[in-house]
Motif scaffolding. Structure first.
Motif, PDB file in Angstrom:
ATOM      1  N   UNK A 131       0.837  -1.207   0.000  1.00 39.81           N
ATOM      2  CA  UNK A 131       0.000   0.000   0.000  1.00 39.81           C
ATOM      3  C   UNK A 131       0.873   1.259   0.000  1.00 39.81           C
ATOM      4  N   UNK A 132       1.921   1.261   0.812  1.00 43.19           N
ATOM      5  CA  UNK A 132       2.840   2.404   0.843  1.00 43.19           C
ATOM      6  C   UNK A 132       3.468   2.618  -0.531  1.00 43.19           C
ATOM      7  N   UNK A 133       3.870   1.524  -1.151  1.00 40.24           N
ATOM      8  CA  UNK A 133       4.489   1.615  -2.493  1.00 40.24           C
ATOM      9  C   UNK A 133       3.523   2.247  -3.497  1.00 40.24           C
ATOM     10  N   UNK A 134       2.259   1.862  -3.409  1.00 36.87           N
ATOM     11  CA  UNK A 134       1.258   2.385  -4.349  1.00 36.87           C
ATOM     12  C   UNK A 134       0.976   3.866  -4.087  1.00 36.87           C
ATOM     13  N   UNK A 135       0.778   4.229  -2.819  1.00 31.44           N
ATOM     14  CA  UNK A 135       0.421   5.616  -2.478  1.00 31.44           C
ATOM     15  C   UNK A 135       1.587   6.561  -2.743  1.00 31.44           C
ATOM     16  N   UNK A 136       2.811   6.085  -2.561  1.00 33.22           N
ATOM     17  CA  UNK A 136       3.984   6.929  -2.841  1.00 33.22           C
ATOM     18  C   UNK A 136       4.046   7.331  -4.318  1.00 33.22           C
ATOM     19  N   UNK A 137       3.403   6.553  -5.181  1.00 31.99           N
ATOM     20  CA  UNK A 137       3.356   6.889  -6.604  1.00 31.99           C
ATOM     21  C   UNK A 137       2.447   8.063  -6.906  1.00 31.99           C
ATOM     22  N   UNK A 291      -2.513  13.800   2.077  1.00 32.59           N
ATOM     23  CA  UNK A 291      -2.554  15.185   1.601  1.00 32.59           C
ATOM     24  C   UNK A 291      -3.052  16.115   2.711  1.00 32.59           C
ATOM     25  N   UNK A 292      -4.063  15.647   3.462  1.00 31.71           N
ATOM     26  CA  UNK A 292      -4.586  16.450   4.562  1.00 31.71           C
ATOM     27  C   UNK A 292      -3.575  16.615   5.681  1.00 31.71           C
ATOM     28  N   UNK A 293      -2.846  15.532   5.972  1.00 32.66           N
ATOM     29  CA  UNK A 293      -1.811  15.561   7.008  1.00 32.66           C
ATOM     30  C   UNK A 293      -0.748  16.599   6.657  1.00 32.66           C
ATOM     31  N   UNK A 294      -0.388  16.640   5.361  1.00 32.75           N
ATOM     32  CA  UNK A 294       0.608  17.612   4.899  1.00 32.75           C
ATOM     33  C   UNK A 294       0.121  19.049   5.096  1.00 32.75           C
ATOM     34  N   UNK A 295      -1.198  19.243   4.966  1.00 29.95           N
ATOM     35  CA  UNK A 295      -1.746  20.596   5.114  1.00 29.95           C
ATOM     36  C   UNK A 295      -1.732  21.055   6.570  1.00 29.95           C
ATOM     37  N   UNK A 300       6.477  19.937   3.569  1.00 32.95           N
ATOM     38  CA  UNK A 300       7.496  19.429   2.654  1.00 32.95           C
ATOM     39  C   UNK A 300       8.109  18.108   3.103  1.00 32.95           C
ATOM     40  N   UNK A 301       7.720  17.629   4.281  1.00 33.11           N
ATOM     41  CA  UNK A 301       8.291  16.379   4.784  1.00 33.11           C
ATOM     42  C   UNK A 301       7.635  15.167   4.110  1.00 33.11           C
ATOM     43  N   UNK A 302       8.334  14.039   4.149  1.00 37.13           N
ATOM     44  CA  UNK A 302       7.836  12.801   3.548  1.00 37.13           C
ATOM     45  C   UNK A 302       7.399  11.782   4.604  1.00 37.13           C
ATOM     46  N   UNK A 303       7.368  12.212   5.891  1.00 36.74           N
ATOM     47  CA  UNK A 303       7.121  11.215   6.939  1.00 36.74           C
ATOM     48  C   UNK A 303       5.631  10.971   7.198  1.00 36.74           C
ATOM     49  N   UNK A 304       4.750  11.836   6.650  1.00 39.30           N
ATOM     50  CA  UNK A 304       3.332  11.732   6.969  1.00 39.30           C
ATOM     51  C   UNK A 304       2.753  10.352   6.630  1.00 39.30           C
ATOM     52  N   UNK A 306       4.205   7.480   6.378  1.00 39.03           N
ATOM     53  CA  UNK A 306       4.678   6.405   7.259  1.00 39.03           C
ATOM     54  C   UNK A 306       4.013   6.487   8.637  1.00 39.03           C
ATOM     55  N   UNK A 307       3.788   7.712   9.128  1.00 42.07           N
ATOM     56  CA  UNK A 307       3.098   7.864  10.419  1.00 42.07           C
ATOM     57  C   UNK A 307       1.672   7.314  10.321  1.00 42.07           C
ATOM     58  N   UNK A 308       0.993   7.630   9.210  1.00 39.41           N
ATOM     59  CA  UNK A 308      -0.375   7.142   9.037  1.00 39.41           C
ATOM     60  C   UNK A 308      -0.408   5.621   8.954  1.00 39.41           C
ATOM     61  N   UNK A 309       0.529   5.052   8.208  1.00 39.18           N
ATOM     62  CA  UNK A 309       0.545   3.588   8.041  1.00 39.18           C
ATOM     63  C   UNK A 309       0.867   2.894   9.358  1.00 39.18           C
ATOM     64  N   UNK A 310       1.791   3.461  10.136  1.00 31.33           N
ATOM     65  CA  UNK A 310       2.100   2.876  11.451  1.00 31.33           C
ATOM     66  C   UNK A 310       0.865   2.935  12.362  1.00 31.33           C
ATOM     67  N   UNK A 311       0.147   4.059  12.305  1.00 30.56           N
ATOM     68  CA  UNK A 311      -1.083   4.191  13.111  1.00 30.56           C
ATOM     69  C   UNK A 311      -2.118   3.145  12.680  1.00 30.56           C
TER      70      UNK A 311
END
Length: 359
Positions: A131-137, A291-295, A300-304, A306-311
């Motif tokens: 899922x992470x691989x797909x969403x990162x695209x 996208x909402x987490x980034x807002x 500009x960070x890329x960690x959002x 991974x935080x969501x997936x860990x949660x």
């Protein structure tokens, strides 16, 4: 506030993003959710398609006023930064719980049918990694995956032919044999399976031909509506009213009607292919949550992600009772109905703040 987005989605992408997200896991339980109407449930997907088409219109209307902004950004423009961010936080939470609900339902299905004596930890890790691989695209990759999903899974419609042959056509009659209360219960529970098209509020800025968005999103809605019409129609023909109320994953049980000398369980094939539909739904909701987490913080960070997936992973493996989980998912799903009305509310605010917003 970002004012531009890279436009990458064609009309075909819009059609299949809407269509694939609508199917997801909801259709598996749709006959059970409509069971308060008994055999009269067969034509409810037509009503749902009409409601979805009507409620889609204010969404597109709002987006057309802000063609380069998604709903997270529109919230901040119309409601102010503090209130806007508060509602954006609620949306991120809402979408994350939807992801947990969809993955949990599919894992429960796998555990109950294929892996009854094993934990779901390893399957969940494998699912989330892909899922992470797909969403990162990004949204473009998810749109292309949704097209692929449609053509891989559409042959499953053929699996219903045995249930049609063994079913009773007379179950369709009388057509309107239900009370208002039964209709209300079926609509309240069943329409939750028809959600997903509202995510156009978030990927609208990525659409190249935005003037055609309503037309192609509507086509996507009605393709899903026809597939759900087939599902509920075959279920009505094949099952008794008691079975409609008590069989949780009715669609997969329809596949069991198949008889081949060289295949013992056709439903396992259906369940395996269904993972593509789960991925297309969950990926789109997770992308929107990201996208909402980034807002909210650290745009500009890329960690959002991974935080969501860990949660999501923690929520899936913690030993909560199934009753408590279902209660949380049900409340979350009902809140979703407010999201359908949200564009109308924002459009009213836009009407009164039009000059101020345009400045």
């Amino acid at each position: 506030m970002r004012s531009t987005q890279k436009k990458v989605l064609t009309k075909v992408h819009v059609l299949f993003l809407v269509q694939s997200c609508l199917i997801g896991t909801g259709i598996l339980q749709l006959p059970q959710k409509l069971s308060s109407m008994g055999y009269s449930q067969a034509f409810m997907p037509i009503l749902f398609s009409i409601i979805a088409t009507i409620t889609l219109w204010p969404m597109i209307l709002l987006n057309s006023k802000f063609p380069t902004n998604n709903l997270f950004q529109i919230n901040e423009i119309l409601l102010g930064k503090i209130i806007g961010k508060f509602f954006n936080f609620l949306l991120v939470l809402l979408f994350t719980i939807i992801c947990i609900d969809s993955i949990s339902s599919y894992m429960l299905l796998i555990q109950s049918t294929a892996l009854p004596e094993q934990t779901i930890t390893l399957p969940v890790i494998c699912f989330l990694a892909l899922l992470v691989y797909l969403v990162r695209g990004g949204i473009f990759a998810i749109a292309r995956f949704s097209i692929l999903t449609f053509f891989i899974t559409i042959p499953m419609v053929l699996f219903t032919k045995w249930a049609i042959q063994k079913g009773e056509f007379s179950h369709f009659f009388p057509l309107f044999n239900f009370t208002f209360q039964e209709f209300y219960e079926a609509t309240k529970n069943g329409y939750l399976s028809f959600l997903g098209y509202e995510l156009i509020l978030f990927y609208y800025p990525f659409i190249i031909q935005q003037k055609s968005a309503f037309k192609y999103a509507t086509i996507g809605i009605w393709i899903s509506g026809v597939l759900m019409l087939i599902t509920t129609g075959v279920s009505v023909m094949y099952f008794s009213e008691w079975q409609l109320s008590n069989i949780e994953f009715a669609v997969l049980n329809i596949f069991k009607a198949g008889e081949y000398s060289f295949i013992e369980r056709i439903d396992i094939i259906g369940m395996t292919l269904w993972i593509f539909l789960v991925y297309s739904t969950v990926a789109l909701y997770l992308w929107a949550a990201n996208e909402g987490f980034k807002s909210l913080i650290l745009a500009k960070s890329q960690i959002h992600l991974y935080i969501l997936v860990i949660a999501i992973f923690i929520a899936l493996i913690i030993p909560l009772s199934q009753h408590l989980k279902e209660k949380i998912f049900t409340i979350n799903n009902y809140v979703f109905y407010l999201l359908l009305l949200w564009p109308i509310f924002l459009s009213i605010i836009y009407f009164f703040r039009k000059k101020q917003v345009q400045q």
